[in-house]
Write a protein that holds these residues in place. Structure first.
Motif, PDB file in Angstrom:
ATOM      1  N   VAL A   1       0.821  -1.218   0.000  1.00 45.84           N
ATOM      2  CA  VAL A   1       0.000   0.000   0.000  1.00 45.84           C
ATOM      3  C   VAL A   1       0.851   1.262   0.000  1.00 45.84           C
ATOM      4  O   VAL A   1       0.309   2.366  -0.032  1.00 45.84           O
ATOM      5  CB  VAL A   1      -0.955   0.041   1.220  1.00 45.84           C
ATOM      6  CG1 VAL A   1      -1.877  -1.160   1.234  1.00 45.84           C
ATOM      7  CG2 VAL A   1      -0.183   0.145   2.531  1.00 45.84           C
TER       8      VAL A   1
ATOM      9  N   CYS B   1       1.513   3.963   4.011  1.00 45.57           N
ATOM     10  CA  CYS B   1       0.151   4.359   4.386  1.00 45.57           C
ATOM     11  C   CYS B   1      -0.391   3.294   5.343  1.00 45.57           C
ATOM     12  O   CYS B   1      -1.274   2.506   4.974  1.00 45.57           O
ATOM     13  CB  CYS B   1      -0.755   4.448   3.169  1.00 45.57           C
ATOM     14  SG  CYS B   1      -0.311   5.699   1.957  1.00 45.57           S
ATOM     15  N   GLU B   2       0.105   3.287   6.560  1.00 53.18           N
ATOM     16  CA  GLU B   2      -0.286   2.214   7.477  1.00 53.18           C
ATOM     17  C   GLU B   2      -1.768   2.263   7.821  1.00 53.18           C
ATOM     18  O   GLU B   2      -2.416   1.217   7.960  1.00 53.18           O
ATOM     19  CB  GLU B   2       0.552   2.260   8.754  1.00 53.18           C
ATOM     20  CG  GLU B   2       2.033   1.977   8.538  1.00 53.18           C
ATOM     21  CD  GLU B   2       2.824   3.210   8.111  1.00 53.18           C
ATOM     22  OE1 GLU B   2       2.238   4.312   8.058  1.00 53.18           O
ATOM     23  OE2 GLU B   2       4.030   3.082   7.832  1.00 53.18           O
ATOM     24  N   ALA B   3      -2.310   3.465   7.991  1.00 53.14           N
ATOM     25  CA  ALA B   3      -3.727   3.570   8.329  1.00 53.14           C
ATOM     26  C   ALA B   3      -4.576   2.965   7.215  1.00 53.14           C
ATOM     27  O   ALA B   3      -5.516   2.195   7.466  1.00 53.14           O
ATOM     28  CB  ALA B   3      -4.109   5.028   8.564  1.00 53.14           C
ATOM     29  N   ASN B   4      -4.226   3.306   5.987  1.00 49.88           N
ATOM     30  CA  ASN B   4      -4.966   2.741   4.858  1.00 49.88           C
ATOM     31  C   ASN B   4      -4.771   1.233   4.763  1.00 49.88           C
ATOM     32  O   ASN B   4      -5.701   0.502   4.408  1.00 49.88           O
ATOM     33  CB  ASN B   4      -4.529   3.414   3.555  1.00 49.88           C
ATOM     34  CG  ASN B   4      -5.409   3.048   2.386  1.00 49.88           C
ATOM     35  OD1 ASN B   4      -6.640   3.142   2.475  1.00 49.88           O
ATOM     36  ND2 ASN B   4      -4.815   2.598   1.300  1.00 49.88           N
ATOM     37  N   MET B   5      -3.578   0.761   5.123  1.00 52.04           N
ATOM     38  CA  MET B   5      -3.342  -0.691   5.089  1.00 52.04           C
ATOM     39  C   MET B   5      -4.327  -1.413   6.002  1.00 52.04           C
ATOM     40  O   MET B   5      -4.919  -2.433   5.607  1.00 52.04           O
ATOM     41  CB  MET B   5      -1.907  -1.015   5.512  1.00 52.04           C
ATOM     42  CG  MET B   5      -1.629  -2.507   5.639  1.00 52.04           C
ATOM     43  SD  MET B   5       0.115  -2.919   5.875  1.00 52.04           S
ATOM     44  CE  MET B   5       0.399  -2.355   7.535  1.00 52.04           C
TER      45      MET B   5
ATOM     46  N   SER C   1     -11.068   3.539   3.172  1.00 55.05           N
ATOM     47  CA  SER C   1     -10.041   2.485   3.071  1.00 55.05           C
ATOM     48  C   SER C   1     -10.705   1.114   3.007  1.00 55.05           C
ATOM     49  O   SER C   1     -10.306   0.253   2.211  1.00 55.05           O
ATOM     50  CB  SER C   1      -9.099   2.543   4.276  1.00 55.05           C
ATOM     51  OG  SER C   1      -8.356   3.733   4.287  1.00 55.05           O
TER      52      SER C   1
ATOM     53  N   GLN D   1      -6.271   9.957   6.377  1.00 51.83           N
ATOM     54  CA  GLN D   1      -6.494   8.606   5.840  1.00 51.83           C
ATOM     55  C   GLN D   1      -7.333   8.629   4.567  1.00 51.83           C
ATOM     56  O   GLN D   1      -7.198   7.754   3.711  1.00 51.83           O
ATOM     57  CB  GLN D   1      -7.146   7.713   6.910  1.00 51.83           C
ATOM     58  CG  GLN D   1      -7.168   6.237   6.493  1.00 51.83           C
ATOM     59  CD  GLN D   1      -7.755   5.344   7.564  1.00 51.83           C
ATOM     60  OE1 GLN D   1      -7.931   5.753   8.707  1.00 51.83           O
ATOM     61  NE2 GLN D   1      -8.079   4.109   7.192  1.00 51.83           N
TER      62      GLN D   1
ATOM     63  N   GLU E   1      -4.870   8.908   1.891  1.00 56.44           N
ATOM     64  CA  GLU E   1      -4.147   7.646   1.691  1.00 56.44           C
ATOM     65  C   GLU E   1      -5.000   6.709   0.826  1.00 56.44           C
ATOM     66  O   GLU E   1      -4.507   6.074  -0.112  1.00 56.44           O
ATOM     67  CB  GLU E   1      -3.859   6.955   3.034  1.00 56.44           C
ATOM     68  CG  GLU E   1      -2.843   7.667   3.916  1.00 56.44           C
ATOM     69  CD  GLU E   1      -2.449   6.851   5.147  1.00 56.44           C
ATOM     70  OE1 GLU E   1      -1.708   7.376   5.972  1.00 56.44           O
ATOM     71  OE2 GLU E   1      -2.885   5.687   5.297  1.00 56.44           O
ATOM     72  N   ALA E   2      -6.279   6.629   1.163  1.00 54.10           N
ATOM     73  CA  ALA E   2      -7.183   5.767   0.395  1.00 54.10           C
ATOM     74  C   ALA E   2      -7.334   6.289  -1.029  1.00 54.10           C
ATOM     75  O   ALA E   2      -7.440   5.508  -1.990  1.00 54.10           O
ATOM     76  CB  ALA E   2      -8.538   5.683   1.093  1.00 54.10           C
TER      77      ALA E   2
ATOM     78  N   PHE F   1      -4.480   5.104  -2.995  1.00 55.11           N
ATOM     79  CA  PHE F   1      -4.578   3.664  -3.222  1.00 55.11           C
ATOM     80  C   PHE F   1      -5.559   3.351  -4.350  1.00 55.11           C
ATOM     81  O   PHE F   1      -5.247   2.601  -5.284  1.00 55.11           O
ATOM     82  CB  PHE F   1      -5.023   2.972  -1.926  1.00 55.11           C
ATOM     83  CG  PHE F   1      -5.156   1.478  -2.027  1.00 55.11           C
ATOM     84  CD1 PHE F   1      -4.070   0.657  -1.768  1.00 55.11           C
ATOM     85  CD2 PHE F   1      -6.364   0.882  -2.380  1.00 55.11           C
ATOM     86  CE1 PHE F   1      -4.184  -0.728  -1.859  1.00 55.11           C
ATOM     87  CE2 PHE F   1      -6.488  -0.498  -2.470  1.00 55.11           C
ATOM     88  CZ  PHE F   1      -5.395  -1.306  -2.213  1.00 55.11           C
TER      89      PHE F   1
ATOM     90  N   HIS G   1      -4.612   1.742  -8.020  1.00 54.33           N
ATOM     91  CA  HIS G   1      -5.115   0.421  -8.429  1.00 54.33           C
ATOM     92  C   HIS G   1      -6.295   0.516  -9.407  1.00 54.33           C
ATOM     93  O   HIS G   1      -6.904  -0.505  -9.730  1.00 54.33           O
ATOM     94  CB  HIS G   1      -5.508  -0.393  -7.191  1.00 54.33           C
ATOM     95  CG  HIS G   1      -4.306  -0.820  -6.383  1.00 54.33           C
ATOM     96  ND1 HIS G   1      -3.479  -1.841  -6.757  1.00 54.33           N
ATOM     97  CD2 HIS G   1      -3.781  -0.319  -5.233  1.00 54.33           C
ATOM     98  CE1 HIS G   1      -2.500  -1.983  -5.865  1.00 54.33           C
ATOM     99  NE2 HIS G   1      -2.651  -1.063  -4.927  1.00 54.33           N
TER     100      HIS G   1
END
Lengths: 322, 291
Positions: A58, A61-65, B126, B157, B160-161, B164, B168
């Motif tokens: 990911v 981005c640990e929170a998103n993970m 997320s 966050q 971050e999402a 992602f 993807h």
């Protein structure tokens, strides 16, 4: 794959990567998630090359993970998420609390290089509270295996168990404590040595040191009852109580703060069930720092010599039995 | 496509929703009214015009998913789920009651039809990414919808999402930002501006659409178009009004979480609904379902 090499001759992270590959062959739902530390965790290259469709990096981005893992889990997948211990736990504590534990998502969280094994990365990376903070989270199982055989067994159990689990992953090679026949069960401690003088309780990285201390104390005539607890939660209170009732003296040692982790769990249990004198070894209420293991053991007092001294000190106290 | 009959029925349904949401929060004594009322038309359009769900089999594999990341808007989703038949309408009187199946913030373990737990802001997108990623890997055709708040978009966050999903190319993911321009402490432009919001999502490799979140045609056309788009996830910026349809709270920061301290307060909030308020029958399960 180094399949012919005895497990205990491999680094723990290699065992982690290899075991996940073996599990992935049996469980089509296993996914591996990483946050740009896949080489450190041991899933790169072995897992990411073997199962590229089930490997998600990911980025940082640990929170998103954690959130992505929760989404995969509610859809029936079994995600294993790893990062350095501070970033796998305290950095994403609320994400784990709500999206994983509260939502009862079947996510496996792996914290690598726990406690002082973060070594040269120093104080910022030296997470000393993950056992404490993870065990107070409802629905969460908390594990800290001590060698490669136990790690492999824990991972097999985690893949079968439906629910959130946190596991401390030591990265380097460790001396063997168990053998290939080892079978893990949550809430079951391992009795490594019988003795009637002092109960010595350890987990994870410290168990090999506790074993050495117990052997050396035997030469001094102090009989240590040594218990390794791979499962901090659920805690094996039954065997703890049986030993504490016999010895009346308990020493705990862990690669963590003395507050709230294994020592805290032992004290909570004993105070209510069978009070005994307890001495907790680990890092006092302090942050870590860049230093050698020897320096940190000496500074904080939880190496082999300190374990032995704590047991001797206990022997000078009267037994506490109710 | 314009169908006056459908619009008329939908307006009636929206009126009932607004009455029920207001009344259930009044019965609970407090609740997040403003952010539930701003989503009424969007939730109705999703559940009556777009999403494939099955109340008799809430875990139906092929259903479209919805993650209500702004989980405090639970009351509007509970109303839709009850009307669709996921659980009895009588439950709608039990918001936040001891032992309730309808907690203030959505909980997948407590409520039939809730696909993901939410309440701590920033986390749902997320989870929606994980659900959408899985659907693509398993070659499943369903969509994953995710509703986030504008205040919620302050959370790191979310971004971050966003990275992602863009990376993807999760084109089965449709996020809707309830852009009512208010967060708890005030107007979003005063607390922490999101602008230029559309440009941000575009820069994160998303398709971006905008719609009037209270206009049936705008909502349907936009979300239908979003479902057809390929190659990137879709962010639909929904321009809405917090507290929409209740004059006592409309477009007021205080609408975020109201307290009902007296019968007079209760009456005040009901009267705020005006003539569109349809008091009386909506709680009864025997009422014909407009689905």
């Amino acid at each position: 794959m180094l399949t012919d090499t005895p497990l205990h001759e491999l680094e723990m992270r290699v065992v982690y990567g290899n075991t996940l590959c073996a599990l992935a062959a049996q469980h089509p739902n296993i996914y591996v998630l990483e946050a740009d530390l896949s080489k450190a965790s041991g899933t790169n290259p072995v897992f990411c090359c073997s199962y590229p469709d089930r490997f998600i990096n990911v980025g940082v981005c640990e929170a998103n993970m954690i959130g992505v893992a929760a989404g995969l889990a509610v859809e029936g997948k079994i995600p294993f998420c790893a990062s350095f211990t501070p970033f796998a736990t305290r950095r994403v504590y609320d994400q784990i609390t709500i999206s994983v534990a509260y939502a009862k998502a079947n996510v496996k969280i792996v914290g690598t290089a726990p406690g002082i094994t973060a070594g040269p990365n120093g104080g910022t990376h030296m997470c000393l509270q993950d056992l404490a903070i993870m065990r107070v989270m409802p629905h969460m199982v908390v594990l800290s295996p001590a060698d490669a055989y136990e790690l492999r067994a824990c991972l097999h159990w985690m893949a079968e168990y439906e629910g959130p689990v946190y596991l401390q992953l030591l990265r380097g090679q460790l001396p063997p404590i168990f053998d290939p026949s080892y079978g893990f069960a949550p809430g079951r401690a391992q009795h490594l040595r019988s003795g009637g003088d002092v109960t010595l309780v350890s987990t994870g990285y410290m168990t090999s040191f506790a074993r050495q201390a117990a052997e050396e104390l035997a030469a001094e005539g102090i009989a240590v009852d040594l218990w390794h607890h791979p499962s901090i939660k659920p805690l094996d209170g039954e065997s703890l109580a049986q030993s504490a009732r016999r010895t009346g003296r308990v020493v705990t040692v862990e690669n963590q703060s003395v507050l709230g982790g294994l020592g805290g769990a032992v004290c909570e249990f004993l105070a209510e069930q069978c009070p005994a004198y307890v001495s907790r070894l680990g890092v006092p209420d302090r942050f870590g720092e860049v230093a050698t293991e020897e320096y940190l053991f000496n500074k904080h007092g939880f190496g082999v010599m300190h374990i032995k001294e704590a047991c001797r000190t206990m022997m000078r106290r009267a037994q506490c039995r109710l | 496509m314009h169908d006056d009959t459908i619009d008329l029925n939908l307006d009636q349904l929206a009126g009932e929703f607004r009455y029920i949401i207001t009344e259930m929060i009044c019965l609970a004594g407090s609740g997040h009214l403003g952010g539930a009322l701003s989503l009424v038309e969007i939730i109705i359009t999703l559940y009556w015009r777009l999403m494939r769900v099955n109340p008799d089999n809430p875990q139906w594999e092929e259903r479209d998913r919805l993650v209500l990341s702004k989980g405090h808007a639970g009351p509007v989703l509970y109303t839709a789920l009850a009307y669709k038949g996921f659980f009895p309408k009588s439950w709608l009187t039990t918001l936040n009651a001891d032992g309730t199946y309808l907690p203030s913030h959505v909980d997948r373990l407590r409520t039939s039809g809730i696909d993901m737990t939410a309440g701590s802001l920033g986390q749902g997108l997320s989870a929606a990414c994980g659900m959408a990623y899985r659907a693509k890997k398993d070659n499943l055709a369903h969509a994953v919808y995710c509703i986030i708040g504008d205040g919620e978009s302050n959370e790191g966050q979310i971004w971050e999402a966003a990275l992602f999903a863009g990376h993807h190319k999760l084109d089965n993911l449709i996020a809707i930002c309830d852009y009512n321009c208010l967060q708890i402490d005030g107007f979003t432009d005063d607390v922490l501006t999101l602008e230029p919001l559309a440009a941000k999502w575009t820069a994160f490799n998303w398709h971006v659409l905008e719609m009037d979140g209270h206009d049936w045609q705008s909502i349907y056309r936009t979300l239908d178009a979003a479902r057809q788009m390929r190659g990137k996830p879709v962010m639909v910026i929904a321009h809405t009004v917090k507290g929409k349809g209740n004059a006592v709270v409309e477009n007021l920061p205080a609408s975020h979480n109201i307290k009902i301290n007296s019968p007079a307060d209760h009456q005040k909030y009901l009267q705020g609904l005006g003539p569109a308020c349809l008091a009386g029958t909506p709680w009864q399960d025997s009422k014909e379902l407009p689905c």
